[in-house]
Design a protein around this motif. Structure first.
Motif, PDB file in Angstrom:
ATOM      1  N   ARG A 300      31.241   8.243  64.864  1.00  0.00           N
ATOM      2  CA  ARG A 300      31.728   9.438  65.552  1.00  0.00           C
ATOM      3  C   ARG A 300      30.594  10.075  66.337  1.00  0.00           C
ATOM      4  N   LEU A 301      30.978  10.871  67.321  1.00  0.00           N
ATOM      5  CA  LEU A 301      30.045  11.729  68.028  1.00  0.00           C
ATOM      6  C   LEU A 301      30.279  13.160  67.563  1.00  0.00           C
ATOM      7  N   GLU A 302      29.198  13.872  67.316  1.00  0.00           N
ATOM      8  CA  GLU A 302      29.274  15.268  66.918  1.00  0.00           C
ATOM      9  C   GLU A 302      28.444  16.111  67.891  1.00  0.00           C
ATOM     10  N   TRP A 303      28.898  17.352  68.114  1.00  0.00           N
ATOM     11  CA  TRP A 303      28.046  18.329  68.779  1.00  0.00           C
ATOM     12  C   TRP A 303      27.092  18.908  67.748  1.00  0.00           C
ATOM     13  N   SER A 304      25.826  18.967  68.077  1.00  0.00           N
ATOM     14  CA  SER A 304      24.848  19.630  67.231  1.00  0.00           C
ATOM     15  C   SER A 304      24.154  20.702  68.052  1.00  0.00           C
ATOM     16  N   ASP A 305      24.159  21.938  67.543  1.00  0.00           N
ATOM     17  CA  ASP A 305      23.515  23.059  68.223  1.00  0.00           C
ATOM     18  C   ASP A 305      22.121  23.241  67.625  1.00  0.00           C
ATOM     19  N   PRO A 306      21.055  22.865  68.346  1.00  0.00           N
ATOM     20  CA  PRO A 306      19.712  22.978  67.775  1.00  0.00           C
ATOM     21  C   PRO A 306      19.330  24.400  67.387  1.00  0.00           C
ATOM     22  N   ALA A 307      19.872  25.388  68.095  1.00  0.00           N
ATOM     23  CA  ALA A 307      19.502  26.772  67.814  1.00  0.00           C
ATOM     24  C   ALA A 307      20.088  27.266  66.493  1.00  0.00           C
ATOM     25  N   SER A 308      21.369  26.936  66.246  1.00  0.00           N
ATOM     26  CA  SER A 308      22.041  27.439  65.049  1.00  0.00           C
ATOM     27  C   SER A 308      22.100  26.433  63.913  1.00  0.00           C
ATOM     28  N   GLY A 309      21.937  25.140  64.244  1.00  0.00           N
ATOM     29  CA  GLY A 309      22.061  24.103  63.235  1.00  0.00           C
ATOM     30  C   GLY A 309      23.495  23.701  62.945  1.00  0.00           C
ATOM     31  N   GLN A 310      24.457  24.284  63.666  1.00  0.00           N
ATOM     32  CA  GLN A 310      25.861  23.971  63.441  1.00  0.00           C
ATOM     33  C   GLN A 310      26.230  22.631  64.079  1.00  0.00           C
ATOM     34  N   ARG A 311      27.094  21.877  63.376  1.00  0.00           N
ATOM     35  CA  ARG A 311      27.606  20.607  63.871  1.00  0.00           C
ATOM     36  C   ARG A 311      29.122  20.602  63.837  1.00  0.00           C
ATOM     37  N   THR A 312      29.739  20.116  64.928  1.00  0.00           N
ATOM     38  CA  THR A 312      31.197  20.029  65.008  1.00  0.00           C
ATOM     39  C   THR A 312      31.575  18.670  65.580  1.00  0.00           C
ATOM     40  N   LEU A 313      32.763  18.215  65.226  1.00  0.00           N
ATOM     41  CA  LEU A 313      33.227  16.905  65.686  1.00  0.00           C
ATOM     42  C   LEU A 313      33.487  16.926  67.185  1.00  0.00           C
ATOM     43  N   LEU A 314      32.968  15.916  67.869  1.00  0.00           N
ATOM     44  CA  LEU A 314      33.229  15.722  69.293  1.00  0.00           C
ATOM     45  C   LEU A 314      34.259  14.632  69.507  1.00  0.00           C
ATOM     46  N   TRP A 315      34.052  13.470  68.889  1.00  0.00           N
ATOM     47  CA  TRP A 315      34.964  12.339  69.094  1.00  0.00           C
ATOM     48  C   TRP A 315      34.726  11.319  68.004  1.00  0.00           C
ATOM     49  N   GLU A 316      35.806  10.738  67.507  1.00  0.00           N
ATOM     50  CA  GLU A 316      35.717   9.726  66.463  1.00  0.00           C
ATOM     51  C   GLU A 316      36.509   8.501  66.884  1.00  0.00           C
ATOM     52  N   VAL A 317      36.017   7.325  66.514  1.00  0.00           N
ATOM     53  CA  VAL A 317      36.671   6.093  66.916  1.00  0.00           C
ATOM     54  C   VAL A 317      36.769   5.165  65.718  1.00  0.00           C
TER      55      VAL A 317
END
Length: 629
Positions: A300-317
């Motif tokens: 999968r691809l995830e968004w990672s925010d370097p400033a906050s450390g939060q990760r959210t799903l971008l795309w899964e295959v």
């Protein structure tokens, strides 16, 4: 009408890689090359497509080995590497996307290895060694060239080239070997990853450096083993890369971010030490990172925010992701699924679709069915892998070949498994069931899983492979009387280990495998890596040595399995002596053994005729010693 999968079809098929989106996200470029080279240097080309689906991928370059495409900031040109002038020596070229021939920008006597655009598009930073001087040329011409270790290393240097004039400026001549380069968004800084020498083993001692364009000076920012994939964030204050979790070989990979002031400490922005997953790639987009996470058989691809450390799903295959890129919320990736070989997929996350068709000739080929397979190891740990059943299926237990992946930091995932060194589909189409275990030491299960093989090669990971075999037998998939084993590199070692430590297998194929861990520590181009696996070297005293206990050659007399040994003669990762010594230890026995070596070939086998020969021999060996009926 269904057609047959042939060795020629496999070797002639082009595989895509190195995807890059244009700055506005409307077009995508990638490089592609056939699995098999027609000569020593091979061929590759650039392909372009639009991301809206209106224009499918089409080939844009011809005439050499073209790779590493990079869009200019205005999206009107692509810089890339090519050896079209002198085969085997890569220069830097420019391609205008509105048409015309590629233009040479930097063509030297020694290859350019990496490059990146300045943010205003007026210059390119690139890496290349110094050009040979008069003494270098005299030594070569007169063959007066004794090689004193380290005296004539061709370290890459950091250069810039003016796009309009072609004028080259050398920026850095320190005793460093840069391997990656990235120009900051504001143009003030050129970041580069460097190691002390060009030796591959130095990759675990890499550091991140910053070149101040105005002050004309370099400063070291931080260090990290295995550092790669260097990229700037949009605001020019953060750099991202991937590297080992704990700074030592044979660990899981993750993504890191570091701010540019001196003294900054890198922060983990990918999967953590306690997660059962790995991060194997990261690309920036609008202040975020799109990280490639591998977890079990899932990509999968995830968004990672370097400033906050939060990760959210971008795309899964449901498949495997190769290289990927993001721009303005559009993503591009090389994707393989269980029933579809690798192609380039692009689009918004809710409508990603293929834009390439490199495997069009495979449309009518009947392929085996790839499915997940999970069980428990002897100690209760859940392990996974895949099975491939022959086209049309089979009734009851079948002759089964266990194919073990290399690495050991590798993985067998949900893809067709059809390439010259991945024989899963090739054997399934011949009628075999194929079992592909993901053993300890591999990727996709996190740090503890990856490091379990440290100092214990031939231990837990070998038990994982046998546990997977036991489960396949218990479930009525594999016939215990008709089992084969094979693999390349670490898979070749596991094959040699299995046929000297067990009598379960009726046939084995050892590809570029290790038979003597002491010799690996002494002669491989990655001696540190090999030493981590066995925790023992020949110069650590007179012994007895633990590497002897972990080396298949020590148990050569126990072999009862017919063994085919395949190896490249120019292999520096696993030197040809590993095959020669093992064959010498086995050839006086009554049990069949055959050694086939391939001239000019490194750790992989690249020439098409060699690949066809290799595939034919692999299938014929199993058909001879592991009957289907």
């Amino acid at each position: 009408m269904e057609s047959e999968l042939t060795a020629d079809l496999i070797t002639s098929t082009w595989r895509p890689e190195q995807v890059r989106l244009s700055p506005e996200g409307r077009r995508v470029v990638w490089s592609a090359a056939p699995y098999g080279q027609s000569d020593e240097h091979g061929e590759s080309a650039l392909w372009l497509a639009t991301t809206d689906g209106e224009e499918s991928g089409r080939r844009w370059t011809y005439g050499g080995c073209d790779s590493a495409p990079r869009w200019s900031p205005d999206g009107r040109r692509i810089a890339f590497l090519s050896d079209r002038k002198e085969r085997g020596t890569k220069g830097l070229y420019l391609l205008h996307t509105d048409g015309g021939e590629a233009e040479p920008l930097v063509v030297r006597k020694r290859s350019v290895s990496a490059h990146d655009w300045s943010p205003d598009g007026s210059r390119l930073a690139f890496l290349a060694p110094d050009e040979p001087d008069d003494e270098d040329e005299r030594r070569e011409q007169e063959r007066d060239d004794p090689d004193v270790f380290g005296e004539h290393w061709q370290r890459d240097r950091l250069h810039t080239v003016d796009v309009a004039s072609g004028e080259v400026t050398t920026l850095l001549e320190l005793d460093l070997h840069p391997v990656e380069v990235a120009w900051s968004p504001d143009g003030s800084t050129i970041a580069f990853v460097a190691q002390d020498t060009p030796e591959p083993d130095e990759s675990d001692r890499r550091a991140l450096w910053l070149w101040d364009v105005a002050a004309q000076e370099a400063r070291r920012l931080c260090a990290s083993a295995g550092m790669e994939g260097l990229a700037w964030g949009a605001d020019g204050t953060r750099l991202s890369y991937t590297a080992y979790q704990d700074g030592v070989h044979q660990a899981s990979f993750t993504a890191w971010s570091v701010t540019t002031p001196e003294g900054s400490v890198p922060e983990r922005v990918g999967t953590g030490l306690q997660e059962g997953a790995c991060t194997v790639g990261a690309r920036p987009d609008d202040g975020r990172l799109a990280i490639h996470v591998v977890q079990g058989l899932t990509d999968r691809l995830e968004w990672s925010d370097p400033a906050s450390g939060q990760r959210t799903l971008l795309w899964e295959v449901e498949g495997e992701i190769g290289d990927h890129d993001v721009a303005r919320g559009v993503l591009a990736a090389v994707v393989s699924t269980a029933d579809r070989p690798p192609e380039v997929w692009v689009g918004r996350p809710d409508r990603v679709r293929p834009v390439s068709d490199h495997h069009a000739d495979w449309a009518d080929v009947a392929l085996g069915t790839v499915e997940p397979f999970t069980t428990e190891a002897a100690d209760g740990l859940k392990i996974d892998g895949v099975t491939i059943t022959p086209p049309g299926g089979v009734d009851g237990p079948n002759a089964t070949v266990v194919l073990v992946h290399g690495g050991p930091y590798g993985r067998s995932g949900l893809s067709p498994h059809c390439s010259p060194l991945d024989w899963g589909q090739w054997l399934a189409c011949a009628g075999y069931t194929v079992l592909m275990p993901n053993y300890r030491g591999g990727m996709g299960r996190g740090q503890a899983f990856a490091t379990a093989v440290r100092h214990d090669v031939g231990g837990a990971e070998a038990q994982d492979v046998l546990a997977m075999v036991d489960a396949a037998v218990e479930r009525g998939i594999a016939d215990p009387q008709r089992l084969g084993i094979g693999g390349w590199s670490q898979g070749g070692f596991m094959t040699a280990w299995a046929v000297t430590r067990t009598t379960r297998f009726r046939a084995g194929v050892m590809g570029a495998g290790i038979s003597d861990w002491g010799a690996m520590s002494s002669l491989s181009d990655l001696p540190t890596f090999e030493s981590v696996l066995v925790d023992d070297r020949p110069w650590d005293g007179p012994g007895p040595h633990d590497f002897a206990r972990r080396s298949p050659i020590s148990y050569a007399a126990s072999r009862e399995t017919p063994l085919l040994i395949l190896h490249g003669q120019k292999d520096v990762r696993v030197p040809i002596g590993q095959a020669t010594a093992f064959h010498r230890a086995l050839r006086g026995q009554d049990v069949p053994v055959e050694l086939v070596s391939y001239p000019r070939e490194p750790h992989g086998v690249g020439e098409a005729r060699h690949q066809v020969d290799l595939l034919r021999r692999v299938r014929e060996w199993y058909q001879r010693w592991l009957p289907l009926g």
